[in-house]
Motif scaffolding. Structure first.
Motif, PDB file in Angstrom:
ATOM      1  N   GLY A 125       0.823  -1.208   0.000  1.00 25.63           N
ATOM      2  CA  GLY A 125       0.000   0.000   0.000  1.00 25.63           C
ATOM      3  C   GLY A 125       0.849   1.246   0.000  1.00 25.63           C
ATOM      4  N   LYS A 126       1.922   1.178   0.777  1.00 29.53           N
ATOM      5  CA  LYS A 126       2.810   2.332   0.859  1.00 29.53           C
ATOM      6  C   LYS A 126       3.516   2.586  -0.477  1.00 29.53           C
ATOM      7  N   LEU A 127       3.937   1.467  -1.117  1.00 31.07           N
ATOM      8  CA  LEU A 127       4.613   1.587  -2.418  1.00 31.07           C
ATOM      9  C   LEU A 127       3.685   2.252  -3.438  1.00 31.07           C
ATOM     10  N   LYS A 128       2.390   1.814  -3.370  1.00 32.49           N
ATOM     11  CA  LYS A 128       1.391   2.349  -4.310  1.00 32.49           C
ATOM     12  C   LYS A 128       1.165   3.824  -4.031  1.00 32.49           C
ATOM     13  N   GLN A 129       1.078   4.101  -2.699  1.00 37.54           N
ATOM     14  CA  GLN A 129       0.811   5.477  -2.300  1.00 37.54           C
ATOM     15  C   GLN A 129       1.963   6.401  -2.686  1.00 37.54           C
ATOM     16  N   ASP A 130       3.185   5.907  -2.505  1.00 39.48           N
ATOM     17  CA  ASP A 130       4.362   6.739  -2.826  1.00 39.48           C
ATOM     18  C   ASP A 130       4.728   6.667  -4.308  1.00 39.48           C
ATOM     19  N   LYS A 131       3.989   5.856  -5.059  1.00 37.60           N
ATOM     20  CA  LYS A 131       4.243   5.673  -6.497  1.00 37.60           C
ATOM     21  C   LYS A 131       5.720   5.321  -6.754  1.00 37.60           C
ATOM     22  N   VAL A 132       6.139   4.324  -6.022  1.00 38.61           N
ATOM     23  CA  VAL A 132       7.550   3.909  -6.121  1.00 38.61           C
ATOM     24  C   VAL A 132       7.776   3.134  -7.413  1.00 38.61           C
ATOM     25  N   THR A 133       8.852   3.505  -8.119  1.00 40.69           N
ATOM     26  CA  THR A 133       9.293   2.704  -9.266  1.00 40.69           C
ATOM     27  C   THR A 133      10.561   1.984  -8.832  1.00 40.69           C
ATOM     28  N   GLY A 134      10.472   0.669  -8.923  1.00 45.66           N
ATOM     29  CA  GLY A 134      11.635  -0.100  -8.453  1.00 45.66           C
ATOM     30  C   GLY A 134      11.241  -1.539  -8.289  1.00 45.66           C
ATOM     31  N   CYS A 135      11.681  -2.136  -7.221  1.00 39.28           N
ATOM     32  CA  CYS A 135      11.292  -3.532  -7.025  1.00 39.28           C
ATOM     33  C   CYS A 135      11.407  -3.962  -5.582  1.00 39.28           C
ATOM     34  N   LEU A 136      10.696  -5.061  -5.346  1.00 39.61           N
ATOM     35  CA  LEU A 136      10.824  -5.753  -4.062  1.00 39.61           C
ATOM     36  C   LEU A 136      11.748  -6.922  -4.315  1.00 39.61           C
ATOM     37  N   ARG A 137      12.757  -7.031  -3.487  1.00 36.58           N
ATOM     38  CA  ARG A 137      13.643  -8.199  -3.647  1.00 36.58           C
ATOM     39  C   ARG A 137      13.375  -9.119  -2.456  1.00 36.58           C
ATOM     40  N   ILE A 138      12.910 -10.302  -2.780  1.00 32.90           N
ATOM     41  CA  ILE A 138      12.628 -11.284  -1.732  1.00 32.90           C
ATOM     42  C   ILE A 138      13.705 -12.375  -1.844  1.00 32.90           C
ATOM     43  N   TYR A 139      14.339 -12.685  -0.737  1.00 32.47           N
ATOM     44  CA  TYR A 139      15.467 -13.619  -0.874  1.00 32.47           C
ATOM     45  C   TYR A 139      15.678 -14.437   0.395  1.00 32.47           C
ATOM     46  N   THR A 140      16.304 -15.604   0.134  1.00 36.22           N
ATOM     47  CA  THR A 140      16.846 -16.431   1.225  1.00 36.22           C
ATOM     48  C   THR A 140      18.326 -16.643   0.871  1.00 36.22           C
ATOM     49  N   GLN A 141      18.959 -17.570   1.574  1.00 34.81           N
ATOM     50  CA  GLN A 141      20.376 -17.864   1.262  1.00 34.81           C
ATOM     51  C   GLN A 141      20.531 -18.384  -0.167  1.00 34.81           C
ATOM     52  N   GLU A 142      19.544 -19.182  -0.608  1.00 34.41           N
ATOM     53  CA  GLU A 142      19.704 -19.862  -1.909  1.00 34.41           C
ATOM     54  C   GLU A 142      18.919 -19.222  -3.054  1.00 34.41           C
ATOM     55  N   HIS A 143      17.811 -18.555  -2.745  1.00 35.68           N
ATOM     56  CA  HIS A 143      16.924 -18.101  -3.820  1.00 35.68           C
ATOM     57  C   HIS A 143      16.674 -16.608  -3.731  1.00 35.68           C
ATOM     58  N   VAL A 144      16.472 -16.030  -4.918  1.00 32.53           N
ATOM     59  CA  VAL A 144      16.142 -14.605  -5.001  1.00 32.53           C
ATOM     60  C   VAL A 144      14.991 -14.440  -6.000  1.00 32.53           C
ATOM     61  N   ALA A 145      14.070 -13.565  -5.679  1.00 35.50           N
ATOM     62  CA  ALA A 145      13.001 -13.220  -6.629  1.00 35.50           C
ATOM     63  C   ALA A 145      12.810 -11.705  -6.585  1.00 35.50           C
ATOM     64  N   LEU A 146      12.489 -11.146  -7.736  1.00 33.61           N
ATOM     65  CA  LEU A 146      12.264  -9.705  -7.806  1.00 33.61           C
ATOM     66  C   LEU A 146      10.841  -9.447  -8.268  1.00 33.61           C
ATOM     67  N   ILE A 147      10.209  -8.445  -7.682  1.00 34.37           N
ATOM     68  CA  ILE A 147       8.889  -8.004  -8.162  1.00 34.37           C
ATOM     69  C   ILE A 147       9.061  -6.545  -8.580  1.00 34.37           C
ATOM     70  N   PHE A 148       8.878  -6.321  -9.883  1.00 35.80           N
ATOM     71  CA  PHE A 148       9.083  -4.966 -10.413  1.00 35.80           C
ATOM     72  C   PHE A 148       7.817  -4.120 -10.288  1.00 35.80           C
ATOM     73  N   TYR A 149       8.052  -2.876  -9.964  1.00 37.24           N
ATOM     74  CA  TYR A 149       6.932  -1.923  -9.836  1.00 37.24           C
ATOM     75  C   TYR A 149       7.223  -0.692 -10.689  1.00 37.24           C
ATOM     76  N   ARG A 150       6.189  -0.167 -11.301  1.00 36.51           N
ATOM     77  CA  ARG A 150       6.332   1.156 -11.928  1.00 36.51           C
ATOM     78  C   ARG A 150       5.266   2.061 -11.340  1.00 36.51           C
ATOM     79  N   GLU A 151       5.725   3.090 -10.728  1.00 41.26           N
ATOM     80  CA  GLU A 151       4.853   4.062 -10.050  1.00 41.26           C
ATOM     81  C   GLU A 151       3.840   3.372  -9.135  1.00 41.26           C
ATOM     82  N   GLY A 152       4.322   2.440  -8.395  1.00 43.01           N
ATOM     83  CA  GLY A 152       3.516   1.759  -7.379  1.00 43.01           C
ATOM     84  C   GLY A 152       2.708   0.596  -7.905  1.00 43.01           C
ATOM     85  N   THR A 153       2.706   0.379  -9.234  1.00 42.28           N
ATOM     86  CA  THR A 153       1.914  -0.710  -9.809  1.00 42.28           C
ATOM     87  C   THR A 153       2.842  -1.844 -10.214  1.00 42.28           C
ATOM     88  N   PRO A 154       2.522  -3.100  -9.804  1.00 44.79           N
ATOM     89  CA  PRO A 154       3.398  -4.213 -10.161  1.00 44.79           C
ATOM     90  C   PRO A 154       3.449  -4.465 -11.664  1.00 44.79           C
TER      91      PRO A 154
END
Lengths: 317, 230
Positions: A125-154
């Motif tokens: 919600g905060k990302l959407k509200q701030d219209k963040v362009t970027g990504c969420l990086r979710i990771y463990t020791q072995e795996h990484v996943a990225l979720i890209f956002y443009r202006e708060g929208t995935p």
């Protein structure tokens, strides 16, 4: 450490010290390669991003900070030539390559947040509200996943094995469910593909490579010289210990002339050599035996040589 | 008292021991041992003259004295070699060369005697004086040389053996010095001896006792050395 999903592997676990990297770059350029090269070095992680055969990004991130562009290239070359570097090459779609480039050169908003302690909904919600362009990086020791956002929208997801931004969240979100999963929130600086310079053509990568090679060669020579000096010093020390031992044994068995005889025969036997070998000592024992027979009988000489041999073996242990 | 037989016996033992020692030991001992061994020949010829036929021939007698001179020269050379070794720790040459050179010098001396007129009594006396002069002065030089060798090889197993050689040369000095004194002052002439009976008797006693002790100490020293060099 730079956390990026692996993409579609082209080549993995290569030793770059055996590769002429500028030539490899030229090959990648000719084949219009899109993807990234990951150098895991002792100094840090280097990422080189290619987009349609153009080297659009070079980054070396180490504990002490980051280097970009030609500084990063020079450092990556040096590390590669020094050895102990693992190179992995992954293919990506041009869109993803640009996304990763934007991500690597962007800012970290939040870092290493524990997924299980985080209110994901509130964060999104905060990302959407701030219209963040970027990504969420979710990771463990072995795996990484990225979720890209443009202006708060995935926009989509990128995880190990992807070559382009995917629309399904299944794989990426499965990382979030793993124990110890963490989230970084990264703000990207978007750039137009045409605005990005090709590092291969805007600078002389060959010269950087040659300089790195020269530096490594010099370093290697210095290291070899130091190593050889250290060996010489160690051998000289050993030689001196052996000589001192022999002198004391000779003095004990044949008197003070024994010291002089050992000095003389030692000098004769090992002239210009610092290495005291068993083979060299055989000649020394023979000569010392002959000279010692002028001042002592065979039994005293034999006792002396036996003690010297035992002492030498003792020093070797 | 007849000293000749006792002295000859001791020199026979000493000569054989020293020759044997020269064979079984390091090259540096060859000159020393051969030198001492030659004393046997130098002593045998004049002292055995009354007992063995042919020894009274002047040339043979002259050779006896010359061999005596060669013996002190050879052994002095040996001590010099040992001294150089003790200083530089270098030793050159080989045993055979020492034997051959000594025999060569002896042979040349014999040829010299043969090609010259038969030695008369005066010539023999002069040769004898020359022999004794060499012995006296080289004994003193050898005592000093051995003292220096002893310092250089101090604490070595052989050092006490060298100290014994000092004693040997002291006895030799007394023996040959007394004989030289008698010869130089012609004390063996009864007329002169009658004027200086004590000096003559004392010199004669010193000569005989010195000779005896020298022979005894040479044999003993080489046996002692052989023991030290076991």
């Amino acid at each position: 450490m730079l956390l990026l999903p692996k993409g579609n592997p082209v080549k993995e676990s290569i030793d770059p010290s055996r590769i002429n990297i500028p030539e490899a770059f030229a090959k990648l350029a000719r084949s219009s390669f899109t993807g990234y090269l990951r150098f895991d070095t002792t100094r840090g992680t280097g990422i080189l991003i290619f987009n349609r055969g153009r080297l659009i990004s070079a980054l070396l991130e180490s504990g002490s900070g980051s280097q970009i562009a030609y500084d990063a290239l020079a450092a990556i070359f040096e590390c590669s030539l020094s050895g102990n570097v693992v190179l992995n090459i992954y293919r990506l779609s041009p869109e993803l390559a640009l996304g990763i480039h934007a991500l690597l050169h962007g800012d970290v908003l939040y870092q290493a947040q524990e997924v299980k302690l985080l209110d994901i909904k509130a964060l999104l919600g905060k990302l959407k509200q701030d219209k963040v362009t970027g990504c969420l990086r979710i990771y463990t020791q072995e795996h990484v996943a990225l979720i890209f956002y443009r202006e708060g929208t995935p926009l989509g997801f990128f995880h190990d094995g992807s070559t382009e931004i995917e629309k399904t969240a299944e794989n990426s979100m499965s990382v979030a469910k793993l124990p110890g999963a963490k989230i970084d929130v990264l703000a990207a600086v978007e750039a137009d593909e045409q605005d990005l310079a090709d590092l291969l053509t805007s600078g002389d990568v060959g010269a950087i490579w040659a300089k790195a090679k020269q530096e490594i060669l010099q370093e290697r020579q210095v290291r070899d010289r130091e190593a050889s000096r250290a060996v010489e010093m160690r051998e000289a020390d050993r030689r001196s210990k052996v000589e001192e031992l022999f002198k004391s044994v000779a003095t004990k068995h044949i008197g003070k002339i024994g010291t002089s005889l050992v000095e003389k025969e030692f000098e004769k036997t090992f002239v210009g050599e610092s290495l005291v070998t068993e083979k060299g000592l055989n000649g020394f024992y023979q000569r010392l035996c002959k000279a010692s027979r002028l001042v002592a009988g065979p039994s005293a000489v034999k006792a002396m040589l036996d003690e010297m041999q035992r002492g030498f073996q003792g020093l070797g242990k | 008292m007849n000293w000749d037989i006792i002295q000859l016996t001791f020199w026979l033992i000493a000569g054989l021991v020293s020759f044997y020692f020269s064979i079984g030991n390091a090259r540096v001992w060859t000159s020393i041992a051969v030198g001492f061994g030659f004393i046997l020949i130098g002593q045998l010829i004049p002292q055995a003259m009354p007992y063995l036929p042919g020894l009274e021939i002047p040339q043979v007698e002259a050779m006896g004295y010359i061999v005596g001179t060669i013996s002190i020269l050879v052994m002095t050379h040996g001590f010099q070699e040992y001294y150089i070794f003790s200083r530089t720790l270098e030793l050159e040459g080989n045993k055979i060369a020492v034997y051959l050179v000594t025999l060569g010098v002896t042979a040349c001396s014999f040829v010299f005697i043969l090609i010259n007129p038969e030695p008369d009594q005066r010539t023999l006396e002069i040769i004898r004086v020359v022999e004794n002069v060499n012995w006296v002065f080289l004994s003193l030089i050898n005592i000093d040389l051995i003292r220096k060798i002893c310092q250089n090889i101090k604490d070595s197993p052989i050092s006490r053996g060298f100290a014994a050689f000092i004693l040997v040369f002291v006895f030799i000095f007394i023996w040959r010095g007394s004989e030289l004194y008698i010869q130089v002052y012609n004390l063996s002439d009864p007329v002169v001896a009658s004027h200086f009976p004590f000096r003559y008797q004392l010199s004669l006693l010193c000569q005989n006792v010195g000779n005896l002790l020298a022979g005894l100490s040479v044999g003993g020293t080489f046996l002692f050395l052989a023991r030290l060099l076991r």
